[in-house]
Design a protein around this motif. Sequence first.
Motif, PDB file in Angstrom:
ATOM      1  N   ALA A  28     -12.689 -15.984  15.066  1.00 10.39           N
ATOM      2  CA  ALA A  28     -11.470 -16.498  14.434  1.00 10.39           C
ATOM      3  C   ALA A  28     -11.669 -16.689  12.934  1.00 10.39           C
ATOM      4  CB  ALA A  28     -11.065 -17.819  15.089  1.00 10.39           C
ATOM      5  N   GLN A  29     -12.854 -17.152  12.539  1.00  4.56           N
ATOM      6  CA  GLN A  29     -13.157 -17.380  11.123  1.00  4.56           C
ATOM      7  C   GLN A  29     -13.213 -16.083  10.339  1.00  4.56           C
ATOM      8  OE1 GLN A  29     -16.903 -19.460  10.565  1.00  4.56           O
ATOM      9  NE2 GLN A  29     -17.144 -18.664   8.483  1.00  4.56           N
ATOM     10  N   VAL A  30     -13.863 -15.074  10.891  1.00  9.29           N
ATOM     11  CA  VAL A  30     -14.060 -13.808  10.169  1.00  9.29           C
ATOM     12  C   VAL A  30     -12.761 -13.014  10.059  1.00  9.29           C
ATOM     13  CG1 VAL A  30     -15.299 -11.596  10.189  1.00  9.29           C
ATOM     14  CG2 VAL A  30     -16.501 -13.705  10.788  1.00  9.29           C
ATOM     15  N   LEU A  31     -11.915 -13.106  11.070  1.00  9.55           N
ATOM     16  CA  LEU A  31     -10.675 -12.330  11.082  1.00  9.55           C
ATOM     17  C   LEU A  31      -9.753 -12.675   9.904  1.00  9.55           C
ATOM     18  CD1 LEU A  31      -9.746 -12.264  14.891  1.00  9.55           C
ATOM     19  CD2 LEU A  31     -10.432 -10.315  13.474  1.00  9.55           C
ATOM     20  N   VAL A  32      -9.894 -13.874   9.331  1.00  4.49           N
ATOM     21  CA  VAL A  32      -8.995 -14.290   8.244  1.00  4.49           C
ATOM     22  C   VAL A  32      -9.729 -14.378   6.904  1.00  4.49           C
ATOM     23  CG1 VAL A  32      -7.432 -15.507   9.784  1.00  4.49           C
ATOM     24  CG2 VAL A  32      -9.384 -16.734   8.823  1.00  4.49           C
TER      25      VAL A  32
END
Length: 630
Positions: free
Chosen positions: A246-250
Amino acid sequence: MLSQDIVDKLIHQEVLVDELSDEELAQFCQIANLAYRAGKPIISDQDYDFIYLAALKDRDPNNPLLKSIEPEGQVFSEEKVLLPEVMLSIDKAYLWDKVSKWIERLEKSAMQIGLDLSNIQIKATPKLDGFAGFDDGNRLYTRGDGKKGSDISRVFERGLCVFNDAERGLGAGEIVIKKSYFEKYLAHSFEYPRNFQASLIKEKTLDKQAQKAIINKAALFVPFVQLPTWSGLVAELVAKFDQIVAQVLVMVDFDVDGVVFEVINADLKTQMGANRKFHRWQIAFKENKDKAQVQVLSVTPQVGRSGKITPVAELEPTLLSGATIVRATGHHYGLVKEQGLGAGSVVELTRSGLVIPKIISVLKPMPVDIPDNCPSCDKPLVWESDFLMCTNRKSCPAQIVGKMTYFFKILANNDGFGIATIEKLYAHDIRSVSQIYALNVEYLVAMGFGEKTSMNLISQLNRSVSEQVEDWRFLAAFGVHRMGLGNCENLLKSHHLNDIFDLNLEQVANIDGFAELTAQIIVQGLASIADEFNQLYQYGFNLETTILTKDLQTLTHELFNKKVVFTGKMSHSRGDMKKHAKSIGIKVSTSISAKIDYLVIGDKVGQNKIQDAENLGVVVMTEADYLSKI
């Protein structure tokens, strides 16, 4: 108007161009051109240029369509060039399960080199959904097939900048458009960012929207090394996987379709290496969020070149991830029986990587229809484990057509010999590839091919003979069971191509990587193609000979058996240098680690890369030094 059914058949080469009227041909060219410009091509550039556009020019040179569209040959059908470095694909995972198995392989490799499992370091970066390319500092290339691409340096000449105002020459990356910019200024004109990204490359003259995006630095080339990252120990990845994803996707303001995980430890990367398709130390996690519940209209058996019967589910037309899906594979009939995949059943459908339709599960089972006879030759089918097979290998039409089509596909240095062409040849009593090479223009015209098409086909046959291919690729094209590209190359490292048909079971089994059962299948398979091989070999194919391992061992130059990395711009093609290095017994790698012996540098190499190499004890030498040693 051309029906969707005809369009689908043309896409899958189930209808020949000669069967189209002039109007239908023009309509299909228009459809294909629009799809291409939208960034979602429905046929290859070569097929568009070589088959359809060429036929339209021949039949109706004054057709308005030819004046209103830009011929593909001016953009992507240009001659392909070797990439400075091979751009492999990334293995993909759609479930945590596969990521977990990847981690198990990391740990197994770590134990083999004595690396403490608690010290395995991982980094994660956003997986961009853009247009892949490679920037060597002078030219920008498309990814192509991973080895050869097209020169698209024009996009930098148009003003395209590198992400973070970084320097040129940072290697692999993607051309992308900022997501926020796309949503504000372009979403009303383009369905997906990828569609707009394609226009930056493929349009001969940029429109105002593209020019403005480049001027505003909203359209960029993003080298992968410039991407923001998460990094940590493998234990943290296991414990916080969902949060990390979730962190990397944004992390970036670009369209992202997943997260790329890779090992940081240099020695572990070297230990894991790569196969022909991807690096084993890297994996991409992609979530399939778009799913649909779809009714199955029927299940159709299809016959492959090996005789395997594949069930294909014909589906109620369903829009999914921007495409209308009408069919999906059921994989094999063992699964059909187990899951109850039959007419009237309801399945959950997704698109793997937003491309390939995939049945996730059968939600509503129905009675299944298992065929007793081959749909192609009507011979009785037999079960081999979970697979339903047609054993009529010598005279089953579908298998014969499949084998001939496979030959040209694997040879990969020709155009025009798709399934529709091969089926038409079969209808005129052509039963082998050697018979195809014996044809001429007059024969093809007599079979009903147009004169221009016939001339093009013969030209492509001549091209496939004269254009150099590896001897192991030529051998693999015959489609012998257990003789894929890797096994063919392995075999030819031990024995010359002309000698392999005299090998016995023991000699093949003694080659590293071949078990006795595999060796038995290979010996039998080679015997079955010997006559066809000899007939084709006499045409004098331009084959690049694999160097025998025993011949490599006689080499005595200073770099024999040393591990070398090439970087920077060389006076020679870096691809040619790597190929030559391997041919004289040098082990070529793509990344620096403590196991590398030499870093060979050309122009425009970053000082950090040189410093990293020296810190690891790697000897740095110039291209001139390297050439003097070999």
